[in-house]
Each structure stands twice: as C-alpha cells, then as structure tokens.
Motif scaffolding. Sequence first.
Motif, PDB file in Angstrom:
ATOM      1  N   CYS A   1      29.936  41.120  44.695  1.00  0.00           N
ATOM      2  CA  CYS A   1      31.153  41.515  44.456  1.00  0.00           C
ATOM      3  C   CYS A   1      31.323  41.751  42.953  1.00  0.00           C
ATOM      4  O   CYS A   1      31.736  43.022  42.505  1.00  0.00           O
ATOM      5  CB  CYS A   1      32.155  40.541  44.682  1.00  0.00           C
ATOM      6  SG  CYS A   1      32.687  40.440  46.557  1.00  0.00           S
ATOM      7  N   LEU A   2      30.717  40.990  42.156  1.00  0.00           N
ATOM      8  CA  LEU A   2      30.757  41.217  40.783  1.00  0.00           C
ATOM      9  C   LEU A   2      29.973  42.633  40.317  1.00  0.00           C
ATOM     10  O   LEU A   2      30.642  43.288  39.566  1.00  0.00           O
ATOM     11  CB  LEU A   2      30.310  40.071  40.055  1.00  0.00           C
ATOM     12  CG  LEU A   2      30.322  39.875  38.320  1.00  0.00           C
ATOM     13  CD1 LEU A   2      31.858  39.786  38.236  1.00  0.00           C
ATOM     14  CD2 LEU A   2      29.711  38.616  37.886  1.00  0.00           C
TER      15      LEU A   2
ATOM     16  N   THR B   1      43.997  38.861  43.297  1.00  0.00           N
ATOM     17  CA  THR B   1      43.284  37.620  43.953  1.00  0.00           C
ATOM     18  C   THR B   1      41.927  38.118  44.702  1.00  0.00           C
ATOM     19  O   THR B   1      41.959  39.010  45.176  1.00  0.00           O
ATOM     20  CB  THR B   1      44.162  36.645  44.910  1.00  0.00           C
ATOM     21  OG1 THR B   1      44.570  37.490  45.975  1.00  0.00           O
ATOM     22  CG2 THR B   1      45.490  36.196  44.223  1.00  0.00           C
ATOM     23  N   PHE B   2      41.051  37.083  44.686  1.00  0.00           N
ATOM     24  CA  PHE B   2      40.000  37.162  45.335  1.00  0.00           C
ATOM     25  C   PHE B   2      40.212  37.543  46.960  1.00  0.00           C
ATOM     26  O   PHE B   2      39.378  38.153  47.765  1.00  0.00           O
ATOM     27  CB  PHE B   2      38.989  36.310  45.283  1.00  0.00           C
ATOM     28  CG  PHE B   2      37.575  36.310  45.673  1.00  0.00           C
ATOM     29  CD1 PHE B   2      36.620  37.341  45.425  1.00  0.00           C
ATOM     30  CD2 PHE B   2      37.015  35.494  46.826  1.00  0.00           C
ATOM     31  CE1 PHE B   2      35.423  37.525  45.832  1.00  0.00           C
ATOM     32  CE2 PHE B   2      35.793  35.510  47.299  1.00  0.00           C
ATOM     33  CZ  PHE B   2      35.124  36.589  46.853  1.00  0.00           C
ATOM     34  N   LEU B   3      41.211  36.918  47.481  1.00  0.00           N
ATOM     35  CA  LEU B   3      41.642  37.045  48.778  1.00  0.00           C
ATOM     36  C   LEU B   3      41.975  38.449  49.228  1.00  0.00           C
ATOM     37  O   LEU B   3      41.774  38.799  50.338  1.00  0.00           O
ATOM     38  CB  LEU B   3      42.773  36.186  49.185  1.00  0.00           C
ATOM     39  CG  LEU B   3      42.787  35.764  50.595  1.00  0.00           C
ATOM     40  CD1 LEU B   3      41.774  35.120  51.004  1.00  0.00           C
ATOM     41  CD2 LEU B   3      44.293  34.796  50.677  1.00  0.00           C
TER      42      LEU B   3
ATOM     43  N   LEU C   1      38.514  40.473  33.537  1.00  0.00           N
ATOM     44  CA  LEU C   1      38.142  39.473  34.847  1.00  0.00           C
ATOM     45  C   LEU C   1      38.795  38.256  34.471  1.00  0.00           C
ATOM     46  O   LEU C   1      39.240  37.929  33.080  1.00  0.00           O
ATOM     47  CB  LEU C   1      36.572  39.013  34.668  1.00  0.00           C
ATOM     48  CG  LEU C   1      35.489  39.953  35.269  1.00  0.00           C
ATOM     49  CD1 LEU C   1      34.228  39.524  35.074  1.00  0.00           C
ATOM     50  CD2 LEU C   1      35.879  40.575  36.556  1.00  0.00           C
ATOM     51  N   GLN C   2      39.506  37.708  35.279  1.00  0.00           N
ATOM     52  CA  GLN C   2      40.482  36.398  35.106  1.00  0.00           C
ATOM     53  C   GLN C   2      39.645  35.026  35.454  1.00  0.00           C
ATOM     54  O   GLN C   2      38.845  35.050  35.868  1.00  0.00           O
ATOM     55  CB  GLN C   2      41.568  36.551  35.768  1.00  0.00           C
ATOM     56  CG  GLN C   2      42.453  37.569  35.358  1.00  0.00           C
ATOM     57  CD  GLN C   2      43.092  37.610  34.102  1.00  0.00           C
ATOM     58  OE1 GLN C   2      43.603  36.456  33.760  1.00  0.00           O
ATOM     59  NE2 GLN C   2      43.001  38.578  33.224  1.00  0.00           N
TER      60      GLN C   2
ATOM     61  N   PRO D   1      43.571  34.492  40.552  1.00  0.00           N
ATOM     62  CA  PRO D   1      43.530  36.045  40.103  1.00  0.00           C
ATOM     63  C   PRO D   1      41.922  36.097  39.617  1.00  0.00           C
ATOM     64  O   PRO D   1      41.844  35.134  38.775  1.00  0.00           O
ATOM     65  CB  PRO D   1      44.489  36.243  39.021  1.00  0.00           C
ATOM     66  CG  PRO D   1      44.851  34.569  38.470  1.00  0.00           C
ATOM     67  CD  PRO D   1      44.587  33.940  39.854  1.00  0.00           C
ATOM     68  N   VAL D   2      41.381  37.169  40.151  1.00  0.00           N
ATOM     69  CA  VAL D   2      39.841  37.369  39.505  1.00  0.00           C
ATOM     70  C   VAL D   2      39.720  38.584  38.480  1.00  0.00           C
ATOM     71  O   VAL D   2      38.987  38.680  37.774  1.00  0.00           O
ATOM     72  CB  VAL D   2      38.899  37.473  40.718  1.00  0.00           C
ATOM     73  CG1 VAL D   2      38.719  36.086  41.299  1.00  0.00           C
ATOM     74  CG2 VAL D   2      39.356  38.421  41.730  1.00  0.00           C
TER      75      VAL D   2
END
Length: 147
Positions: free
Chosen positions: A72-73, A28-30, A114-115, A17-18
Amino acid sequence: MLAIIGSALLLFGAFTPVVSIPLVGGVTFLKLGWPAYTVMGLAAASLCVVFTANWQALWATGGGAAVVLLGCLGVFFRRFSEAKDQIKAPPGQDDQVAKIGESIGNLVLDTIQLQWGCFILGVGVLLILAAAYSSSRTSPNPSQLSL
C-alpha cells in the motif's frame, strides 16, 4: 504478549488517519478497502495463533500484514510521483497560465502527508514479528502454558 499488543494496534490502526489530503482531511486505512480488511483479518489470525500457541504461524500473519502494508505504501508513493509528473507544464511552453497551474498543483501535492496511523500500523506489524522471533528462540512446550 507482544503479539497481542501488535494485533490490537493493527486493529486500532485501521481506524486511524494514514493520509492527510487538503480539502478532504484525514483518510483512514479502512477506506482503502480490501488491504485494510486483509490486515484486520491477519491481526485476528495473529490473536488466534497466540491462543493456540502455534508460534511459528506468527511469521506468516506478521509477514503477510507487512507485505500488504508495504505494498500500500509503495502504491501511494508511485501514484504520488505520477501525479507530480502529470502536473508539469509541457517542456518549452512559456504559457504563464500553465506555470501558475503547475505551481498550484505542486503546492496542493506538497500538502499531502502520511499521518500517525502509518506509525501505529507499522509498530503493530513489528510487534507481531518480534513475538515470532522471540518465540522461535525460546519455544515453550504448549502444555506448559497457562492462560
């Protein structure tokens, strides 16, 4: 060894998890789609680079992954900021309902976090770049390497 661990962390990090969103949970990033697949491809390319001993290519794979992750961030923080701006009550409006809505909206947005997956992905990129840096300082002859 640094690049192998970094690549493994990038591949693992895609499933972690992001972002944590209320009522949704960990994302998740996916689930982002192409950025995650690009990072996973660059992680696999980094592994190939390690086994072919083309150490300078680690700069490209690690740098590419860093650019995608930082992009992405940046998009996340920009959209977060835009969402905060859209919740604000119109200036000069003393409507209590609008103020309550703004308070609830801010409360919901303040719980988005953010995780730990972001940390895993970041460490993976840093390890690949550290491997590229260390290999550029002491570049062994590929014929001297043993697997």
